[in-house]
Design an enzyme around this catalytic site. Sequence first.
Site, short mmCIF file in Angstrom:
data_model
loop_
_atom_site.label_atom_id
_atom_site.label_comp_id
_atom_site.label_asym_id
_atom_site.label_seq_id
_atom_site.Cartn_x
_atom_site.Cartn_y
_atom_site.Cartn_z
N LYS A 137 0.93 -1.20 0.24
CA LYS A 137 -0.04 0.00 -0.11
C LYS A 137 0.88 1.14 -0.03
CE LYS A 137 -2.98 0.96 3.37
NZ LYS A 137 -4.25 0.68 4.23
N LYS A 192 -12.22 -17.14 14.31
CA LYS A 192 -11.72 -18.52 14.27
C LYS A 192 -12.62 -19.66 14.37
CE LYS A 192 -7.03 -16.24 15.20
NZ LYS A 192 -6.34 -15.87 16.42
N GLY A 244 2.27 -14.15 15.57
CA GLY A 244 3.62 -13.78 15.52
C GLY A 244 4.30 -14.28 14.16
N1 HSE Z 1 -4.14 -11.42 16.90
C1 HSE Z 1 -4.39 -12.83 16.87
C2 HSE Z 1 -3.80 -13.60 17.89
C3 HSE Z 1 -3.30 -13.14 15.55
O1 HSE Z 1 -3.25 -12.96 18.96
O2 HSE Z 1 -4.01 -14.66 18.13
C4 HSE Z 1 -3.10 -14.59 15.24
O3 HSE Z 1 -4.34 -15.15 14.69
#
Ligand code: HSE
Length: 390
Positions: free
Chosen positions: A38, A196, A293
Amino acid sequence: MKKLRIGLFGFGVVGEGIYRVLTEKSNLNCEIARVCIKNPEKKRNAPAHLFTTDHASILDDASINVVVELIDDSDAAFQLVKRALTSGKAVVSANKKMIAEHHAELIALQEKHQTSFLYEASVCGSIPILRNLEEYFDNDLLQHVTGIVNGSTNYILTQMCQQDVPFDESLKAAQQNGFAESNPTLDVEGIDAAYKLSIICLHAFGKLVNADSILRKGIGSIKPIDLKFAKEKGLAIKLIASTHNNEEGLSASVLPTFITEGKTLSRVDNEYNGLLIGSTLADEQFLYGKGAGRYPTSSAVLSDISALRYDYKYEFRKGQQRTQPRTDGFGRFYVSFQKNEPIDLGLFDTIEEQYTNHEMAYVVGTIRFSELYASDVWQQQDVSLIAISE
Ligand code: HSE
């Protein structure tokens, strides 16, 4: 093995990680042909000729057969993933928000254009949960998937509970370590975990569950009184995402949860994720690994890229049935609140413990899920609601 020419979207924490791994170590028979970014002004640790700001220079290039999408903006990601799939390119993505919000449409595009759409990195970073659920765990035998799916909140809770580090400081450290979302509210309020879990529901049980319909409370309301309660009773506090499925329906929730110290999930600390998979014959199995990470996420992206060399795709043999999570049954809960702003105790079906000091109060007891759904304890920042694991 098929030769892969990759167009990479995004050169942030994970994008650069993938670039490094593929150029320095990998022997996967693939090359990064172009990287779309970007901000062209930002200094990048890669040859300048690779970079472009023009989406079309990847999407319209027929020699590029794989798009790896690692950008932050989920709406922009959806547009470019749609175009990539429509032009027959395989796509690898880590964008859980985009996937959870457009799952059915993206799968339909994958089918229509006979290509692959893989997203192992979107759930639990380096843990290979989706391919396991997809390939190994049969729908009829699988009973539940329960675990810690957000690294940032687990890191924050570990620091708060075990090191007495205040919430704000722990959150800042999670951000500095590259675990947190650019909008950390998504982590803190359990929204990222709900995305998720929604993806898990499809691969585990063939059920399309809207993330908004998942019973959810984040960790933003957890206060010193809750930490003290946990310490005194030998409990850990974890943000637990859980889905159970049987003939009566599917349940799905993301809730801060007290877990007896020593139990498997209580030992998952810091940015690690852990998932218990319950099945009729195997009983319980446990998957553990880093969930956030640069390199853990890159590991899952790399595994998807590698799988594209033999045209791997998710088959969705368990189906794609749109489902509303059930709201019947009871749970055991701890609820704490300001003494001068009491909650309506009618919320509880039974009460087993109550405590009040000069400032705060808590109640432990059972609550009907239907009552919980109907109540406003979700929205009240001053009210802490923590499930008690059996
Ligand atoms: N922010 C997310 C976490 C990154 O802390 O799990 C990985 O999906």
